[in-house]
Design a protein around this motif. Structure first.
Motif, PDB file in Angstrom:
ATOM      1  N   GLU A  95     -40.205  34.978 100.299  1.00  0.00           N
ATOM      2  CA  GLU A  95     -40.115  33.522 100.443  1.00  0.00           C
ATOM      3  C   GLU A  95     -38.893  32.939  99.737  1.00  0.00           C
ATOM      4  N   VAL A  96     -38.392  33.637  98.713  1.00  0.00           N
ATOM      5  CA  VAL A  96     -37.163  33.182  98.057  1.00  0.00           C
ATOM      6  C   VAL A  96     -35.995  33.276  99.035  1.00  0.00           C
ATOM      7  N   TYR A  99     -36.243  30.702 101.954  1.00  0.00           N
ATOM      8  CA  TYR A  99     -35.787  29.370 101.560  1.00  0.00           C
ATOM      9  C   TYR A  99     -34.257  29.300 101.563  1.00  0.00           C
ATOM     10  N   ILE A 177     -33.358  26.098  93.752  1.00  0.00           N
ATOM     11  CA  ILE A 177     -34.046  27.391  93.747  1.00  0.00           C
ATOM     12  C   ILE A 177     -34.687  27.673  92.390  1.00  0.00           C
ATOM     13  N   LYS A 180     -38.004  25.735  92.340  1.00  0.00           N
ATOM     14  CA  LYS A 180     -39.039  26.245  93.236  1.00  0.00           C
ATOM     15  C   LYS A 180     -39.533  27.644  92.881  1.00  0.00           C
ATOM     16  N   PHE A 181     -38.657  28.482  92.312  1.00  0.00           N
ATOM     17  CA  PHE A 181     -39.007  29.898  92.199  1.00  0.00           C
ATOM     18  C   PHE A 181     -38.806  30.491  90.801  1.00  0.00           C
ATOM     19  N   ALA A 185     -38.258  34.554  90.080  1.00  0.00           N
ATOM     20  CA  ALA A 185     -36.842  34.909  90.203  1.00  0.00           C
ATOM     21  C   ALA A 185     -36.024  34.375  89.028  1.00  0.00           C
ATOM     22  N   VAL A 197     -29.450  35.837  92.489  1.00  0.00           N
ATOM     23  CA  VAL A 197     -30.877  35.716  92.209  1.00  0.00           C
ATOM     24  C   VAL A 197     -31.466  37.119  92.145  1.00  0.00           C
ATOM     25  N   SER A 200     -37.647  37.997  88.446  1.00  0.00           N
ATOM     26  CA  SER A 200     -37.910  37.353  87.163  1.00  0.00           C
ATOM     27  C   SER A 200     -37.973  38.389  86.043  1.00  0.00           C
TER      28      SER A 200
END
Length: 277
Positions: A95-96, A99, A177, A180-181, A185, A197, A200
């Protein structure tokens, strides 16, 4: 060499640190790395945001048996008997990427997707050509809509996403980004026009720490070379952190030692000094 500390491993960033002006490793640096491995069994491990294939040909020149650390620590590989053995791997969900691709369709910026040795880009633009020149690797080139259709079926998990665009666009996208993430990430701006990116919690310090644990080597027994912000925590973590002359000021301030320009054999000069070669 320092008579108290028995250094057992060397880590080096690639771009800006160990490459010469021809984007290669000099004969002097190769000779020093070979001498340290052959005489003292000290390997030189390359660590970078690059993909494995863009590191491997350089790593083999320095120490063919050494592991390599790709994607800022998200992937650690040991090349043994013609096979790549994965020692550590971390990914972030599709999903990253979805987007980022959707944003690129309206904003028109470059997106690169990376997983192990797969590199996919959304067009053969100047950004793509620059990366090909720098890494000597050729990506899969498709359009943004095709990229969207691939991410769930073929690359549902990624190890790096790269966005390249004018700095104003990068400013905007980095904020979006991150908001959102941030739970899955890590966002790192490697240049005004580059945004990377990764999963995480992945950074070069974590990559070094993971490999050291695997090899049963203590951090104080390691040397690390770097120049940029993503080298900072690695430089602070090891026993001997070395900044090249062209490093960011914050990296220089954190280092135990300074050496010459990365493009002028700074790594080799420091190793000669540390080990009295």
């Amino acid at each position: 060499m320092n008579p108290i500390i028995n250094y057992r491993i060397i880590f080096s960033d690639i771009d800006g640190t160990i490459l010469n002006e021809q984007k290669d490793i000099s004969e002097q640096t190769i000779a020093v790395a070979h001498q340290l491995f052959e005489q003292k069994n000290i390997p030189t491990v390359l660590i970078s945001a690059r993909m494995p294939a863009a590191i491997k040909h350089l790593s083999e020149k320095l120490c063919p048996s050494a592991p390599l650390i790709a994607y800022n620590g998200a992937l650690i590989i040991q090349h043994t008997n013609g096979e790549n053995i994965i020692l550590h791997s971390k990914t972030f969900p599709s999903e990253v990427a979805r987007y980022a691709i959707e944003q690129s369709l309206t904003e028109g910026f470059h997106v690169g997707l990376y997983y192990q040795d797969r590199w996919i880009v959304n067009g053969n633009d100047s950004w793509t050509q620059h990366e090909i020149y720098s890494t000597k690797i050729h990506p899969e080139i498709i359009d943004g809509n095709t990229m969207l259709s691939l991410i769930d079926s073929e690359v549902p998990n990624l190890q790096k996403l790269m966005v390249m665009a004018p700095s104003v666009t990068i400013d905007k996208f980095a904020k979006l980004i991150t908001e959102k993430f941030s739970d899955v990430a890590t966002v790192y701006r490697s240049a005004d026009t580059y945004l990377e990116v990764t999963p995480s919690g992945c950074d070069k310090r974590q990559g070094v720490e993971t490999l050291l644990a695997n090899l049963a080597i203590e951090p104080f027994q390691a040397i690390a070379f770097g120049d940029n912000y993503n080298d900072l925590e690695m430089i602070k973590f090891v026993g001997m952190g070395v900044a090249v002359e062209n490093a960011r000021e914050t990296v220089k301030a954190a280092a135990n030692m300074m050496t010459g320009q990365g493009t002028k054999d700074g790594v080799a000069k420091a190793l000669k000094h540390i080990f009295e070669l």
